[in-house]
Write a protein that holds these residues in place. Structure first.
Motif, PDB file in Angstrom:
ATOM      1  N   VAL A  61       0.837  -1.207   0.000  1.00  0.00           N
ATOM      2  CA  VAL A  61       0.000   0.000   0.000  1.00  0.00           C
ATOM      3  C   VAL A  61       0.869   1.252   0.000  1.00  0.00           C
ATOM      4  CG1 VAL A  61      -1.603   1.378   1.401  1.00  0.00           C
ATOM      5  CG2 VAL A  61      -2.006  -1.072   1.074  1.00  0.00           C
ATOM      6  N   ILE A  62       1.874   1.262   0.851  1.00  0.00           N
ATOM      7  CA  ILE A  62       2.757   2.427   0.952  1.00  0.00           C
ATOM      8  C   ILE A  62       3.480   2.676  -0.364  1.00  0.00           C
ATOM      9  CG2 ILE A  62       4.873   3.282   2.037  1.00  0.00           C
ATOM     10  CD1 ILE A  62       3.894   1.912   4.629  1.00  0.00           C
ATOM     11  N   MET A  63       4.028   1.635  -0.954  1.00  0.00           N
ATOM     12  CA  MET A  63       4.799   1.810  -2.189  1.00  0.00           C
ATOM     13  C   MET A  63       3.900   2.204  -3.359  1.00  0.00           C
ATOM     14  SD  MET A  63       7.645  -1.242  -1.867  1.00  0.00           S
ATOM     15  CE  MET A  63       8.564  -0.648  -3.285  1.00  0.00           C
ATOM     16  N   CYS A  64       2.694   1.619  -3.442  1.00  0.00           N
ATOM     17  CA  CYS A  64       1.775   1.990  -4.511  1.00  0.00           C
ATOM     18  C   CYS A  64       1.345   3.445  -4.380  1.00  0.00           C
ATOM     19  CB  CYS A  64       0.550   1.084  -4.494  1.00  0.00           C
ATOM     20  SG  CYS A  64       0.869  -0.598  -5.058  1.00  0.00           S
ATOM     21  N   ARG A  65       1.120   3.876  -3.149  1.00  0.00           N
ATOM     22  CA  ARG A  65       0.727   5.268  -2.931  1.00  0.00           C
ATOM     23  C   ARG A  65       1.839   6.214  -3.354  1.00  0.00           C
ATOM     24  NH1 ARG A  65       2.692   9.897   0.053  1.00  0.00           N
ATOM     25  NH2 ARG A  65       0.918  11.090   0.829  1.00  0.00           N
ATOM     26  N   GLU A  66       3.077   5.871  -3.003  1.00  0.00           N
ATOM     27  CA  GLU A  66       4.196   6.748  -3.332  1.00  0.00           C
ATOM     28  C   GLU A  66       4.341   6.903  -4.839  1.00  0.00           C
ATOM     29  OE1 GLU A  66       5.137   8.414  -1.106  1.00  0.00           O
ATOM     30  OE2 GLU A  66       5.606   7.394   0.741  1.00  0.00           O
TER      31      GLU A  66
ATOM     32  N   LYS B 235       0.660  23.778  -7.649  1.00  0.00           N
ATOM     33  CA  LYS B 235       1.483  23.344  -6.522  1.00  0.00           C
ATOM     34  C   LYS B 235       0.614  22.635  -5.493  1.00  0.00           C
ATOM     35  CE  LYS B 235       5.035  26.921  -6.943  1.00  0.00           C
ATOM     36  NZ  LYS B 235       5.757  28.020  -6.244  1.00  0.00           N
ATOM     37  N   VAL B 236       1.116  21.510  -4.997  1.00  0.00           N
ATOM     38  CA  VAL B 236       0.403  20.743  -3.972  1.00  0.00           C
ATOM     39  C   VAL B 236       1.258  20.736  -2.711  1.00  0.00           C
ATOM     40  CG1 VAL B 236      -0.682  18.553  -3.373  1.00  0.00           C
ATOM     41  CG2 VAL B 236      -0.574  19.282  -5.769  1.00  0.00           C
ATOM     42  N   PRO B 237       0.951  21.603  -1.761  1.00  0.00           N
ATOM     43  CA  PRO B 237       1.760  21.651  -0.544  1.00  0.00           C
ATOM     44  C   PRO B 237       1.599  20.389   0.293  1.00  0.00           C
ATOM     45  CG  PRO B 237      -0.199  23.026  -0.308  1.00  0.00           C
ATOM     46  CD  PRO B 237      -0.161  22.570  -1.749  1.00  0.00           C
ATOM     47  N   VAL B 238       2.650  20.047   1.003  1.00  0.00           N
ATOM     48  CA  VAL B 238       2.615  18.880   1.881  1.00  0.00           C
ATOM     49  C   VAL B 238       1.819  19.215   3.128  1.00  0.00           C
ATOM     50  CG1 VAL B 238       3.995  17.241   3.198  1.00  0.00           C
ATOM     51  CG2 VAL B 238       4.844  18.109   1.010  1.00  0.00           C
ATOM     52  N   SER B 239       0.803  18.420   3.426  1.00  0.00           N
ATOM     53  CA  SER B 239      -0.041  18.682   4.585  1.00  0.00           C
ATOM     54  C   SER B 239       0.654  18.250   5.871  1.00  0.00           C
ATOM     55  CB  SER B 239      -1.374  17.945   4.447  1.00  0.00           C
ATOM     56  OG  SER B 239      -1.156  16.546   4.495  1.00  0.00           O
TER      57      SER B 239
ATOM     58  N   ALA C 167       0.418   2.934   6.764  1.00  0.00           N
ATOM     59  CA  ALA C 167      -0.331   2.583   5.554  1.00  0.00           C
ATOM     60  C   ALA C 167      -1.710   3.240   5.552  1.00  0.00           C
ATOM     61  CB  ALA C 167      -0.467   1.064   5.450  1.00  0.00           C
ATOM     62  N   ILE C 168      -2.356   3.270   6.724  1.00  0.00           N
ATOM     63  CA  ILE C 168      -3.671   3.924   6.825  1.00  0.00           C
ATOM     64  C   ILE C 168      -3.552   5.418   6.549  1.00  0.00           C
ATOM     65  CG2 ILE C 168      -5.534   4.514   8.422  1.00  0.00           C
ATOM     66  CD1 ILE C 168      -4.990   1.787   9.796  1.00  0.00           C
ATOM     67  N   LEU C 169      -2.560   6.054   7.157  1.00  0.00           N
ATOM     68  CA  LEU C 169      -2.331   7.477   6.904  1.00  0.00           C
ATOM     69  C   LEU C 169      -1.951   7.716   5.448  1.00  0.00           C
ATOM     70  CD1 LEU C 169      -0.306   8.444  10.119  1.00  0.00           C
ATOM     71  CD2 LEU C 169      -2.695   8.986   9.601  1.00  0.00           C
ATOM     72  N   THR C 170      -1.230   6.757   4.864  1.00  0.00           N
ATOM     73  CA  THR C 170      -0.834   6.847   3.465  1.00  0.00           C
ATOM     74  C   THR C 170      -2.052   6.886   2.551  1.00  0.00           C
ATOM     75  OG1 THR C 170       1.372   5.851   3.622  1.00  0.00           O
ATOM     76  CG2 THR C 170       0.161   5.440   1.615  1.00  0.00           C
ATOM     77  N   LEU C 171      -3.040   6.013   2.826  1.00  0.00           N
ATOM     78  CA  LEU C 171      -4.255   5.991   2.022  1.00  0.00           C
ATOM     79  C   LEU C 171      -5.035   7.290   2.168  1.00  0.00           C
ATOM     80  CD1 LEU C 171      -5.544   2.351   2.639  1.00  0.00           C
ATOM     81  CD2 LEU C 171      -4.610   3.285   0.513  1.00  0.00           C
ATOM     82  N   TYR C 172      -5.118   7.791   3.384  1.00  0.00           N
ATOM     83  CA  TYR C 172      -5.885   9.017   3.639  1.00  0.00           C
ATOM     84  C   TYR C 172      -5.257  10.221   2.944  1.00  0.00           C
ATOM     85  CZ  TYR C 172      -8.547  12.543   6.165  1.00  0.00           C
ATOM     86  OH  TYR C 172      -9.366  13.596   6.474  1.00  0.00           O
ATOM     87  N   THR C 173      -3.945  10.384   3.136  1.00  0.00           N
ATOM     88  CA  THR C 173      -3.277  11.529   2.516  1.00  0.00           C
ATOM     89  C   THR C 173      -3.191  11.359   1.001  1.00  0.00           C
ATOM     90  OG1 THR C 173      -1.098  10.510   2.917  1.00  0.00           O
ATOM     91  CG2 THR C 173      -1.918  12.044   4.571  1.00  0.00           C
ATOM     92  N   GLY C 174      -3.035  10.114   0.538  1.00  0.00           N
ATOM     93  CA  GLY C 174      -2.997   9.867  -0.900  1.00  0.00           C
ATOM     94  C   GLY C 174      -4.312  10.222  -1.566  1.00  0.00           C
ATOM     95  N   TRP C 175      -5.432  10.003  -0.867  1.00  0.00           N
ATOM     96  CA  TRP C 175      -6.739  10.347  -1.411  1.00  0.00           C
ATOM     97  C   TRP C 175      -6.858  11.856  -1.617  1.00  0.00           C
ATOM     98  CZ3 TRP C 175     -10.432   8.865  -4.234  1.00  0.00           C
ATOM     99  CH2 TRP C 175     -11.696   9.470  -4.189  1.00  0.00           C
ATOM    100  N   ASP C 176      -6.280  12.640  -0.710  1.00  0.00           N
ATOM    101  CA  ASP C 176      -6.281  14.098  -0.874  1.00  0.00           C
ATOM    102  C   ASP C 176      -5.573  14.498  -2.164  1.00  0.00           C
ATOM    103  OD1 ASP C 176      -7.697  14.523   1.429  1.00  0.00           O
ATOM    104  OD2 ASP C 176      -5.937  14.940   2.674  1.00  0.00           O
ATOM    105  N   TYR C 177      -4.390  13.904  -2.388  1.00  0.00           N
ATOM    106  CA  TYR C 177      -3.653  14.203  -3.622  1.00  0.00           C
ATOM    107  C   TYR C 177      -4.458  13.769  -4.850  1.00  0.00           C
ATOM    108  CZ  TYR C 177       0.638  15.163  -0.989  1.00  0.00           C
ATOM    109  OH  TYR C 177       1.581  15.701  -0.138  1.00  0.00           O
TER     110      TYR C 177
END
Length: 200
Positions: free
Chosen positions: A98-103, A119-123, A164-174
């Protein structure tokens, strides 16, 4: 052009990756503590390069490009080594996937949005995700070589699942940001741009 200490620190993080991977092949406990020390040093540069760039006013396009690339390369390399040396169980490998796919997805989205000059600032949450991720990987590097009375591997795996959970959440924002711009009315492309796109 590579100049300024912040960019040098970022590049040093990339150059540390082969040394970290090689350290996994050391005998006994050295295969845990040496890569941990190198990984921790690389993680510290991740904080310092951004801090110094802001403090000294040395923000640059090169730094904005290299910093996330260095982070992703470091994380991907360590995850692969942990899997290769069986310091992550099979179920937790899913969190690593999950982490690698998100990255990879976020990298593609950033490239797409950069072409649109968006520009997409880092949250703040994304920064917390990175922190949790690095701590979890550091714990998993130690693995079974840590104190017997402490469930080192379990703590690391819990941390990786949280990341991984945080990765999915932040990835959804992007992803939402990218989809909004993809759905926008396309601009008229010149013949040269059209030819360039067809060649990709």
């Amino acid at each position: 052009m590579l100049n300024g200490l912040p960019n040098i620190l970022t590049v040093s993080r990339i150059l540390a990756i082969p040394a970290i991977c090689a350290a996994f092949f050391l005998p006994g406990a050295w295969s845990a503590w040496v890569p941990l020390a190198l990984f921790a040093a690389a993680g510290i540069t991740d904080w310092f390069d951004g801090y110094l760039a802001r403090k000294w006013g040395q923000m640059s396009d090169l730094g904005r490009f290299l910093d996330p690339v260095a982070d992703k390369l470091l994380v991907a390399a360590v995850i692969l080594m942990l899997i290769a040396f069986e310091r992550i169980d099979r179920i937790t490998c899913l969190a690593a996937v999950v982490i690698m796919c998100r990255e990879i997805t976020v990298t593609g989205l950033r490239e797409f949005l950069a072409e649109l000059r968006v520009k997409v600032p880092v949250s703040r949450l994304a920064k917390w995700k990175t922190t949790v991720q690095l701590i979890a990987l550091a714990i998993l590097i130690v693995g079974d070589h840590g104190p017997a009375e402490v469930p080192i591997r379990l703590l690391g795996e819990i941390g990786l699942w949280l990341a991984a959970i945080l990765t999915l959440y932040t990835g959804w924002d992007y992803l939402q940001t990218g989809l909004r711009h993809m759905a926008a009315e396309p601009t008229q492309s010149s013949p040269a741009q059209a030819r360039g796109k067809g060649a990709e």
